[in-house]
Design an enzyme around this catalytic site. Structure first.
Site, short mmCIF file in Angstrom:
data_model
loop_
_atom_site.label_atom_id
_atom_site.label_comp_id
_atom_site.label_asym_id
_atom_site.label_seq_id
_atom_site.Cartn_x
_atom_site.Cartn_y
_atom_site.Cartn_z
N SER A 259 -3.04 46.70 -10.77
CA SER A 259 -3.25 47.83 -9.86
C SER A 259 -2.07 48.78 -9.98
O SER A 259 -0.95 48.37 -10.31
CB SER A 259 -3.33 47.34 -8.41
OG SER A 259 -3.30 48.43 -7.52
N TYR B 83 -0.01 42.65 -1.47
CA TYR B 83 -0.96 42.91 -2.57
C TYR B 83 -0.23 43.43 -3.80
O TYR B 83 -0.44 42.97 -4.92
CB TYR B 83 -1.99 43.92 -2.07
CG TYR B 83 -2.97 44.44 -3.12
CD1 TYR B 83 -4.08 43.69 -3.49
CD2 TYR B 83 -2.79 45.70 -3.70
CE1 TYR B 83 -4.98 44.18 -4.43
CE2 TYR B 83 -3.68 46.19 -4.63
CZ TYR B 83 -4.78 45.43 -4.99
OH TYR B 83 -5.67 45.91 -5.92
#
Ligand SMILES: NC(=O)c1ccc[n+]([C@@H]2O[C@H](COP(=O)([O-])OP(=O)(O)OC[C@H]3O[C@@H](n4cnc5c(N)ncnc54)[C@H](O)[C@@H]3O)[C@@H](O)[C@H]2O)c1
Length: 245
Positions: free
Chosen positions: A138, A151
């Site tokens: 990501s 995350y």
């Protein structure tokens, strides 16, 4: 381009994983979707899309947090030429409010899952002296985002695992790369993009649009293809020019 290849995509019943499946199938690959048993009904949509392209599409039950589930699914899948580690979750929360359980759940799915699945698939790739592994990280791994610290840390771990796997497997003809998507319009992103936020993020991209799952699929096809023969251990941003490092 990928005719005769078989791709296994974790968490591929919906969202980015399903779009990667469709793009790989459009370029000739047969598909195995490995996802939670509860996703079998959702899987029907990507299955019919892939079959519509003339390729096969099977489902295997897999929970990436369970090593025994992963090993059983990989055995059931059979030959895997392309592995896409895509399964992941995001439950946004400021770091100071994060529970131990949430930290562990994110790391177990997003990071340790990559380890379990990759280690289960590598022996057959090593035996054939070829293989392509694509890890979906990501943009959060590049630049932490408020409420996504845990995350982001899991995705930074995925990028690091990518670099080390590339060095440990390259001699056997295997490439390992990561894709760092920006904001891609799936359920995961729609859950957090409320109101003005969506317009702010749209304007922050150079291309003045948020990403479609198929945008990530295109990058996956490239990394899975012969065109990317000499690329390994890299992390490719697919973010519409939202970030540049
Ligand atoms: N959507 C975005 O903006 C965005 C941006 C950057 C990175 N990503 C990453 O892309 C990947 C796909 O995200 P998405 O937006 O399609 O999300 P999504 O929530 O639509 O899909 C996630 C998939 O992972 C599966 N999954 C969850 N836990 C699992 C487990 N324990 N075992 C097996 N499968 C499991 C789910 O069943 C689901 O099919 C994730 O790794 C995510 O972190 C998404």
């Amino acid at each position: 381009m990928l005719t005769g290849k078989i791709a296994l995509i974790t968490g591929g019943a919906q969202g980015i994983g399903a779009a990667i499946a469709e793009k790989l199938a459009a370029h000739g690959a047969d598909i195995v979707i490995a996802d939670l048993p509860s996703q079998r009904a959702t899987f029907a949509k990507v299955q019919s899309a892939v079959q519509g392209l003339g390729r096969t599409c099977r489902f295997v039950d897999m929970d990436v947090t369970s090593q025994s589930s992963v090993e059983a699914a990989v055995a059931e899948a059979g030959q895997i030429d392309i592995l896409v580690n895509n399964a992941g979750i995001l439950r946004a929360q400021p770091l100071e409010e994060l529970s131990e359980d949430s930290w562990n759940t994110h790391f177990n799915i997003n990071a340790r899952g990559v380890l379990f699945v990759t280690n289960a698939v590598l022996p057959q790739m090593r035996a054939r002296k070829s293989g392509r592994i694509i890890n979906i990280a990501s943009l959060a791994a590049r630049q932490g985002i408020p409420t996504e610290g845990h995350y982001a840390a899991t995705k930074a771990a995925v990028v690091t695992l990518t670099r080390v796997y590339a060095q440990e497997t390259g001699a056997d003809g295997i490439t390992v790369n990561a894709i760092c998507p920006g904001i891609i319009l799936t359920e995961m992103a729609l859950n957090k993009l409320v109101g003005a936020d969506r317009e702010t993020w749209t304007q922050a991209t150079s291309l003045k649009r948020l990403g479609q799952p198929s945008d990530v699929g295109g990058a996956a096809v490239f990394l899975a293809s012969d065109l990317a023969d000499y690329i390994t251990g890299q992390a490719l941003n697919v973010c519409g020019g939202l970030y540049f490092h």
